[in-house]
Design an enzyme around this catalytic site. Structure first.
Site, PDB file in Angstrom:
ATOM      1  N   ASP A  76      41.375 -13.002  49.359  1.00 33.06           N
ATOM      2  CA  ASP A  76      41.789 -14.176  50.402  1.00 33.06           C
ATOM      3  C   ASP A  76      43.079 -14.704  49.788  1.00 33.06           C
ATOM      4  O   ASP A  76      43.214 -15.566  49.097  1.00 33.06           O
ATOM      5  CB  ASP A  76      40.559 -15.149  49.970  1.00 33.06           C
ATOM      6  N   LYS A 124      31.591 -10.952  55.193  1.00 30.68           N
ATOM      7  CA  LYS A 124      31.948 -12.074  54.761  1.00 30.68           C
ATOM      8  C   LYS A 124      30.743 -12.973  53.925  1.00 30.68           C
ATOM      9  O   LYS A 124      29.807 -12.875  54.487  1.00 30.68           O
ATOM     10  CB  LYS A 124      32.705 -12.969  55.559  1.00 30.68           C
ATOM     11  N   CYS A 153      28.163 -52.280  36.134  1.00 26.41           N
ATOM     12  CA  CYS A 153      27.242 -51.102  36.493  1.00 26.41           C
ATOM     13  C   CYS A 153      26.617 -51.534  37.778  1.00 26.41           C
ATOM     14  O   CYS A 153      25.832 -52.689  37.606  1.00 26.41           O
ATOM     15  CB  CYS A 153      26.549 -50.875  35.491  1.00 26.41           C
ATOM     16  N   CYS A 167      19.987 -49.702  30.895  1.00 26.55           N
ATOM     17  CA  CYS A 167      20.512 -49.598  32.103  1.00 26.55           C
ATOM     18  C   CYS A 167      19.384 -48.403  32.761  1.00 26.55           C
ATOM     19  O   CYS A 167      19.244 -47.561  32.028  1.00 26.55           O
ATOM     20  CB  CYS A 167      21.841 -48.830  32.194  1.00 26.55           C
ATOM     21  N   CYS A 200      29.116 -47.156  31.529  1.00 29.92           N
ATOM     22  CA  CYS A 200      28.166 -48.220  31.758  1.00 29.92           C
ATOM     23  C   CYS A 200      27.773 -48.527  30.222  1.00 29.92           C
ATOM     24  O   CYS A 200      27.535 -47.744  29.680  1.00 29.92           O
ATOM     25  CB  CYS A 200      27.038 -48.166  32.433  1.00 29.92           C
ATOM     26  N   TYR A 251      46.215  -2.237  49.793  1.00 32.66           N
ATOM     27  CA  TYR A 251      44.999  -1.814  50.523  1.00 32.66           C
ATOM     28  C   TYR A 251      44.832  -0.896  51.512  1.00 32.66           C
ATOM     29  O   TYR A 251      43.793  -0.421  51.994  1.00 32.66           O
ATOM     30  CB  TYR A 251      43.796  -2.808  50.691  1.00 32.66           C
ATOM     31  N   CYS A 288      22.775 -51.833  36.420  1.00 30.62           N
ATOM     32  CA  CYS A 288      22.162 -52.909  35.489  1.00 30.62           C
ATOM     33  C   CYS A 288      23.112 -54.060  35.165  1.00 30.62           C
ATOM     34  O   CYS A 288      22.657 -54.968  34.692  1.00 30.62           O
ATOM     35  CB  CYS A 288      21.922 -52.129  34.164  1.00 30.62           C
ATOM     36  N   LYS A 328      37.300  -8.093  49.556  1.00 30.05           N
ATOM     37  CA  LYS A 328      38.311  -8.822  50.552  1.00 30.05           C
ATOM     38  C   LYS A 328      39.066  -9.974  49.964  1.00 30.05           C
ATOM     39  O   LYS A 328      38.607 -10.946  49.460  1.00 30.05           O
ATOM     40  CB  LYS A 328      37.427  -9.069  51.737  1.00 30.05           C
TER      41      LYS A 328
END
Ligand code: 9MJ
Length: 682
Positions: free
Chosen positions: A118, A315, A417, A441, A435, A226, A420, A116
């Site tokens: 879209d 679907k 960050c 960290c 970072c 189709y 840290c 089908k």
């Protein structure tokens, strides 16, 4: 007018349309672009010099016509139907039952099944084989005429090929945009500072509904046929599958995935099959369509209100949904990459409830201008991380009711960050900010540990994110090496950790000590070194010391290792902390079987295909695979006539049966090792 002009123009048209069909429908170009352009310009010049030659089926008509003021209404000869939907297997079974009840039969029904598409439904009218009009579906009875726009689609025949078409014919199908064309179009729009489209469907609809068909001509639209409207009754065929074959023979693109299946089991099998193929299909589909194959049976079943009783759309769960942004946070990844993440009001999409969606990076977040309070389109396709596609601008909350200032400021990346406090940096031509805290960290440390323990790395079962959070936060684990020093009492004190799970975890950690070099390298989490590169490195260098000492040039001698990967490796091994962790891991008893560097491995399996099955007595599957590949083998997942050997261990199942059935030689681990060592000849 000279006969020769007429003949030449006709020849050029036929020739150009033949090349169009080969290129846009069959996907098999027949001449170079430059040669096509030369023929095209010759025809344009001929038509300009002799306006009386102009004709509606000329390829020169495909470049766009003067802009329209509005789209004229177009009454469809036969109404354009909508389809009833199913989403559950029970609904499909009920549909099949209704069909059999309606036909008063208990036999299994043949169904023509197809993806089908879209896109947007359109109807193309042909008179005596000539394309004369095209229109959108509209309300099913009347649509908008968009003929000049449709003329620009090279895959729509301006004149039908072959023969046997009804004199008045409506061809029904879907206009859509291929995923790759959509991505290229959006990239182009972005470069030009123009509006991007949220998805291929919107791009197709927006491109087709242009009053200036020259704009449509510049957009990469495709079409799949189709079905038929007018003219369906005049067809000398008995089934829908034959109708589709006729459409293909007349020059229309028709889904290559179309099939005929039997009964509701056949329908559900097809649904599963296409669902599996879906991520790899070049265009978006939102389900599959089932149609009773026999046309006389379709007529018997007829219609309920505006939908046929003989067809149904099954679907897939929607991949896109709209929801609200509750907040925007940033996440710190294993390599310090800072990713903005939208926290969402929970929404069901792609088959799961989604509460977070990635905004990828600062530039993307800014470009999409996502702000707290916005309504956004969220997409979750397959197993891909959910992402915010676009905002819905009309729904943005403002400080007043008359479209004033937005309530929230644009997203900004933090300067430090959030985990840290280290500085966040972004290289000049890098999209991603990082970072700079490294393993200082905790966020990076946690991600590094999770990566180390992952199934494809050291494979420590049970070491998930909740546990890693606790181990790091409690200060029990700083580096992967610390995992191997964990004690039962330490673990048993953690939240949601009973003695039994603590024992299991320790056993899993212990098991991980036996590994392969490739897994170990991958587990280290070196930037730009994924699983495949780790395998190549292991095979090339054979053991870790050689890799650690390799120069940039030596690293780049490995296939697929370029300057970027080589630099990542070199800087990783130049870092004292990393070497210390590696040494500690080795001291903790992590071991692997050294591999013979590839350059020295006799290629005893060159050109041979092997299949591994069952549990081998001493080798892990990965090891056996790596050894076979190092000796030149291709290791396949299934047995066929082309398989040279099946290496079978205990509890080998269907692959062994297949090998015996096909007469493929079956060997055990000992024989495999002998072949590898060159003691016997492969
Ligand atoms: C799509 N969208 O692909 C039909 N469709 O048949 C297919 N739509 C349809 N068939 C009758 N493959 C009405 C709509």
């Amino acid at each position: 007018m000279s006969e020769s002009f007429v003949a030449r123009a006709a020849w050029l048209r036929a020739e150009l349309e033949r090349h169009n069909h080969a290129y846009y429908v069959l996907d098999q170009p027949t001449i170079p672009d430059a040669e096509y352009d030369r023929l095209f310009r010759e025809l344009q010049a001929l038509e300009a010099a002799h306006p009386e030659l102009a004709s509606l089926d000329s390829p020169t008509q495909r470049v766009g016509a003067p802009p329209l003021k509005a789209f004229p209404p177009h009454a469809h000869g036969v109404p354009m139907l909508s389809l009833n939907n199913a989403s559950e297997p029970e609904e499909v079974a009920a549909f099949d039952q209704r069909v059999r009840d309606g036909l008063e039969t208990i036999q299994a029904i043949d169904y023509a099944v197809e993806p089908k598409f879209d896109g947007l439904a359109i109807s193309l009218t042909y008179e005596d084989g000539l394309f004369v009009r095209g229109a959108t579906r509209g309300d099913g009875a009347t649509g908008e005429e968009v003929t000049p726009n449709l003329r620009t689609l090279r895959c729509i025949p301006l004149r039908l090929q072959g023969s046997g078409w009804p004199a008045r014919l409506e061809v029904r199908g879907e206009v859509l945009m291929f995923k790759a064309d959509f991505a290229a179009l959006n990239a182009r729009q972005r470069e030009r500072g123009e509006k991007e489209f949220a998805n291929p469907r919107n791009a197709a609809a927006g491109s087709l509904r242009q009053l200036d068909s020259a704009i449509t001509a510049s957009r990469p639209l495709s079409f799949f046929a189709y079905g038929l409207g007018l003219g369906a009754d005049a067809m000398p065929v008995k089934t829908h599958a034959e109708v589709l074959d006729c459409l293909a023979a007349w020059g229309f693109p028709v889904a290559a995935e179309r099939r005929v299946v039997q009964g509701s089991r056949g329908l559900l099998g097809y649904f599963a099959d296409i669902g599996e193929q879906r991520p790899r299909l070049p265009y978006d589909i939102d389900g599959v369509v089932y149609k009773v194959n026999r046309l006389d049976w379709q007529a018997t079943l007829g219609f309920v209100s505006r939908a046929p009783r003989f067809a149904i759309a099954h679907k897939f769960p929607a991949e896109e949904a709209t929801t609200e942004v509750l907040g925007i946070d940033v996440q710190v990844g294993r390599t310090g990459a800072i990713t903005p993440v939208a926290r969402l009001k929970p929404v069901f999409v792609g088959g799961v409830t989604v509460t977070n969606a990635t905004l990828h990076n600062e530039d993307e977040a800014r470009r999409k201008d996502v702000r707290v309070g916005d309504t956004v389109i969220v997409r979750r396709a397959g197993d891909v991380i959910p992402e915010v596609v676009a905002i819905v601008p009309e729904k943005r909350p403002t400080r007043d009711l008359f479209g004033g200032e937005p309530l929230h400021p644009p997203f900004e990346l933090p300067k430090t960050c959030p985990e840290c406090g280290s500085t966040v940096e972004k290289g000049l031509d890098e999209a991603v900010a990082r970072c700079t805290g490294g393993l200082f960290c905790p966020a990076q440390r946690k991600q590094a540990l999770l990566h180390f323990a992952a199934r494809r790395a050291m494979d420590i079962e049970g070491l998930g994110d909740k546990l890693v959070d606790q181990l790091v936060d409690a200060g029990l684990v700083h580096t992967p090496a610390d995992l191997y020093a964990l004690q039962l009492e330490q673990l048993a004190g953690l939240e949601r950790m009973g003695e039994k799970s603590a024992q299991n975890l320790l056993a899993a950690i212990d098991r991980s000590r036996q590994t392969t070099l490739a897994r170990f390298i991958f587990a280290l989490g070196i930037r730009n070194v994924g699983e495949a590169t780790a395998r190549d490195l292991a095979r090339h260098f054979g053991d870790l010391p050689a890799l650690r000492q390799a120069t940039l040039d030596q690293l780049q001698a490995v296939p697929d290792v370029g300057p970027v990967v080589a630099a990542s490796l070199a800087s990783f091994f130049a870092e004292w902390h990393n070497c210390d962790v590696i040494d500690k891991l080795c001291q903790a008893g992590v071991v692997w079987v050294a591999e013979t560097p590839v350059a020295d491995t006799p290629q005893v399996f060159a050109g041979k295909t092997l299949v591994l099955t069952g549990t081998l007595p001493t080798l892990k599957r990965d090891q056996a695979k790596a050894m076979a590949e190092a000796a030149g083998a291709k290791v396949a997942g299934s047995v066929s006539k082309k398989t040279d050997y099946v290496v079978a261990g205990e509890e080998a199942g269907s692959k062994l049966d297949k090998a015996l059935e096909l007469g493929v030689p079956v060997i055990d681990e000992a024989a495999f090792l002998k072949l590898l060592e060159g003691q016997t000849e492969a």
